[in-house]
Motif scaffolding. Structure first.
Motif, short mmCIF file in Angstrom:
data_model
loop_
_atom_site.label_atom_id
_atom_site.label_comp_id
_atom_site.label_asym_id
_atom_site.label_seq_id
_atom_site.Cartn_x
_atom_site.Cartn_y
_atom_site.Cartn_z
N ILE A 135 0.86 -1.19 0.00
CA ILE A 135 0.00 0.00 0.00
C ILE A 135 0.89 1.24 0.00
N THR A 136 0.64 2.13 -0.95
CA THR A 136 1.38 3.38 -1.04
C THR A 136 0.42 4.53 -0.79
N VAL A 137 0.76 5.41 0.16
CA VAL A 137 -0.09 6.55 0.52
C VAL A 137 0.59 7.83 0.06
N THR A 138 -0.15 8.66 -0.69
CA THR A 138 0.37 9.95 -1.15
C THR A 138 -0.60 11.07 -0.77
N GLY A 139 -0.07 12.28 -0.62
CA GLY A 139 -0.90 13.45 -0.34
C GLY A 139 -1.21 13.69 1.11
N SER A 140 -0.77 12.82 1.99
CA SER A 140 -1.05 12.98 3.41
C SER A 140 0.07 13.76 4.07
N ARG A 141 -0.27 14.91 4.66
CA ARG A 141 0.72 15.74 5.35
C ARG A 141 0.59 15.66 6.86
N TYR A 142 -0.64 15.58 7.35
CA TYR A 142 -0.87 15.64 8.79
C TYR A 142 -1.53 14.37 9.31
N CYS A 143 -2.33 13.74 8.49
CA CYS A 143 -2.99 12.51 8.91
C CYS A 143 -1.96 11.36 8.90
N PRO A 144 -1.76 10.67 10.00
CA PRO A 144 -0.76 9.60 10.05
C PRO A 144 -1.04 8.50 9.02
N GLU A 145 0.02 8.02 8.39
CA GLU A 145 -0.12 6.99 7.37
C GLU A 145 -0.69 5.70 7.95
N GLN A 146 -0.29 5.38 9.18
CA GLN A 146 -0.80 4.16 9.79
C GLN A 146 -2.30 4.25 10.03
N GLU A 147 -2.78 5.44 10.32
CA GLU A 147 -4.22 5.63 10.50
C GLU A 147 -4.97 5.38 9.19
N ILE A 148 -4.37 5.78 8.09
CA ILE A 148 -4.99 5.53 6.78
C ILE A 148 -4.99 4.04 6.47
N ARG A 149 -3.91 3.34 6.80
CA ARG A 149 -3.85 1.90 6.58
C ARG A 149 -4.91 1.18 7.42
N ASP A 150 -5.04 1.59 8.67
CA ASP A 150 -6.06 0.98 9.54
C ASP A 150 -7.46 1.23 8.99
N TRP A 151 -7.66 2.40 8.41
CA TRP A 151 -8.96 2.73 7.81
C TRP A 151 -9.25 1.83 6.61
N LEU A 152 -8.22 1.54 5.81
CA LEU A 152 -8.40 0.68 4.65
C LEU A 152 -8.78 -0.74 5.05
N PHE A 153 -8.13 -1.24 6.11
CA PHE A 153 -8.37 -2.62 6.53
C PHE A 153 -9.43 -2.67 7.63
N ALA A 154 -10.55 -2.04 7.36
CA ALA A 154 -11.60 -1.95 8.38
C ALA A 154 -12.43 -3.22 8.47
N ASP A 155 -12.44 -4.07 7.43
CA ASP A 155 -13.23 -5.30 7.47
C ASP A 155 -12.39 -6.47 6.97
N ASN A 156 -12.97 -7.67 7.04
CA ASN A 156 -12.22 -8.88 6.74
C ASN A 156 -11.88 -9.03 5.25
N GLU A 157 -12.68 -8.43 4.38
CA GLU A 157 -12.45 -8.57 2.94
C GLU A 157 -11.38 -7.63 2.41
N SER A 158 -10.84 -6.76 3.25
CA SER A 158 -9.89 -5.75 2.79
C SER A 158 -8.55 -6.32 2.36
N GLY A 159 -8.33 -7.61 2.61
CA GLY A 159 -7.08 -8.22 2.18
C GLY A 159 -7.00 -8.44 0.69
N ASN A 160 -8.12 -8.17 -0.03
CA ASN A 160 -8.14 -8.33 -1.49
C ASN A 160 -8.10 -6.96 -2.14
N SER A 161 -7.14 -6.75 -3.03
CA SER A 161 -6.98 -5.43 -3.64
C SER A 161 -8.15 -5.06 -4.54
N LEU A 162 -8.79 -6.03 -5.18
CA LEU A 162 -9.97 -5.73 -6.00
C LEU A 162 -11.11 -5.21 -5.13
#
Length: 323
Positions: free
Chosen positions: A105-132
C-alpha cells in the motif's frame, strides 16, 4: 331418284345443313367444340401452368413430415457440463484471491494525517485483504472518510499493489486540547488532534469545551454554534485580503483578529467591508506607531463613512483617528 342421290351424297361427305349442322359447327362460348367437356381445356391449362413451377421448385419445397418431436438430452449428459462450470468458477475465484491479495500500500498526499491511521482505515473489514475489493469499496461516492480527510482515490498499480491518494481538509482553526492542538473544519467538526502547528490555520481563543465530550468526526460541543458560521464566512475573506492573523479570539459571537501588537475588533457581521480596511491601516500603523500595542476598532464600521479608531494600550486616554 335425284332426291335419293342428293340424300346419299349429303351423307357421304357433303355439307350438312339444318339445325343439326348449325349445332355441330357452333362452338361453346369458351371456345370449345361440341362433344367435348368445356372444363377439359381449363383443367389442362391449369395443369400445364402448374407443372413447370412444381418441377422448377421441387428441390426447394420442404418435405412434409409427420409430427416432429423434440429430442431431450439425457440428464446424465448435462451433469458434467454443470460440474465443469462450477469448477471453472471456483478456479477463477481462487486465482482472484491469490493473485489480488493486498501486499503493498502506497499513501500519497497525506501531510498531517498519520499513514498508519490511513492503513487501519483501509483494513476496516475482513475482505480488505483483497486489492480488487479495496478498489471497489473505496471508490464509492458514499464512502465514509477519515475526520481529517476530504476525499481519497484508490488505484490499482498491480495485482496486489494499492495506491491511496489523500486530499486533506482545509481547517478553519485550532484550539488547545489536553496539551496538544485540536483542528476543526468549516462546519465545526473535530478533525485532527496533533502537536503540529499547521501554517495558515489560526489559533482560536475563547472557545470553551469539555475534553470528555469531544469526538473526532463530530461537531465540537459549544454553547453557541454561530461562532462556526462566522469563522466559515471569515476564512475565505482573510485569504482574499492576504491576511494571516496570529490568532482569533472570541468573546461570545464577537471576533478579534491579532496581528502582532495590533488587535483588530471586527464584531460579528459585515466582515467583507471591515476586512477591506485592515491592510492599508496596518501599513499606516506600522509607520506611525511602530511596535505600539493597541486596538483597532472596526466593530462598528460600515460603508457609510464612520471613522476608524486605533487606541494604543499605553495611551488609553488618547484615541487617535487613523483616517
Amino acid at each position: 331418284m335425284a332426291s335419293k342421290r342428293r340424300q346419299r351424297g349429303g351423307m357421304s361427305g357433303g355439307a350438312v345443313s339444318g339445325p343439326a349442322a348449325r349445332s355441330r359447327a357452333r362452338p361453346y362460348g369458351d371456345g370449345s367444340l361440341p362433344g367435348r367437356n368445356k372444363n377439359d381445356s381449363y383443367t389442362r391449362e391449369k395443369r400445364d401452368a402448374r407443372q413447370p413451377f412444381d418441377e422448377k421448385n421441387r428441390g426447394s419445397q420442404p418435405r412434409r413430415r409427420g409430427k416432429q418431436t423434440t429430442r431431450r438430452k439425457p440428464k446424465g449428459k448435462l451433469l458434467p457440463g454443470i460440474l465443469l462450470g462450477i469448477a471453472g468458477a471456483l478456479l477463477l475465484g481462487y486465482l482472484a484471491i491469490q493473485l489480488f491479495e493486498t501486499k503493498e500500500i502506497t499513501v500519497t498526499g497525506s501531510r498531517y494525517c498519520p499513514e498508519q491511521e490511513i492503513r487501519d482505515w483501509l483494513f476496516a473489514d475482513n475482505e480488505s485483504g483483497n486489492s480488487l475489493y479495496l478498489l471497489w469499496k473505496y471508490n464509492q461516492n458514499d464512502v465514509k472518510q477519515l475526520p481529517a480527510v476530504e476525499e481519497t482515490r484508490v488505484t490499482l498499480k498491480g495485482p496486489g499493489q494499492i495506491q491511496v491518494q489523500v486530499k486533506e481538509k482545509d481547517f478553519s482553526g485550532r484550539i488547545d486540547y489536553n496539551g496538544v492542538f485540536l483542528y476543526f473544519d468549516q462546519e465545526g467538526i473535530a478533525s485532527l488532534i496533533t502537536e503540529t502547528v499547521i501554517e495558515g490555520v489560526p489559533y482560536i481563543e475563547g472557545i470553551e469545551i469539555k475534553p470528555e465530550e469531544v469526538f473526532l468526526g463530530s461537531v465540537l460541543p459549544v454553547t453557541d454554534g454561530q461562532i462556526f458560521d462566522e469563522l466559515k464566512e471569515l476564512m475565505p475573506l482573510l485569504e482574499k485580503q492576504g491576511l494571516s492573523p496570529d490568532k482569533i479570539s472570541c468573546a461570545g459571537t464577537d471576533l478579534t483578529l491579532h496581528f502582532g501588537n495590533v488587535r483588530v475588533q471586527i464584531g460579528n457581521s459585515q466582515f467583507a467591508d471591515r476586512l477591506a480596511q485592515v491592510p492599508p491601516i496596518l501599513e499606516k500603523l506600522t509607520e506611525l506607531y511602530a511596535d505600539q500595542t493597541g486596538v483597532l476598532h472596526l466593530e462598528n464600521y460600515d460603508i457609510s463613512g464612520s471613522s476608524i479608531r486605533f487606541v494604543p494600550d499605553t495611551a488609553a486616554g488618547s484615541q487617535p483617528d487613523s483616517q
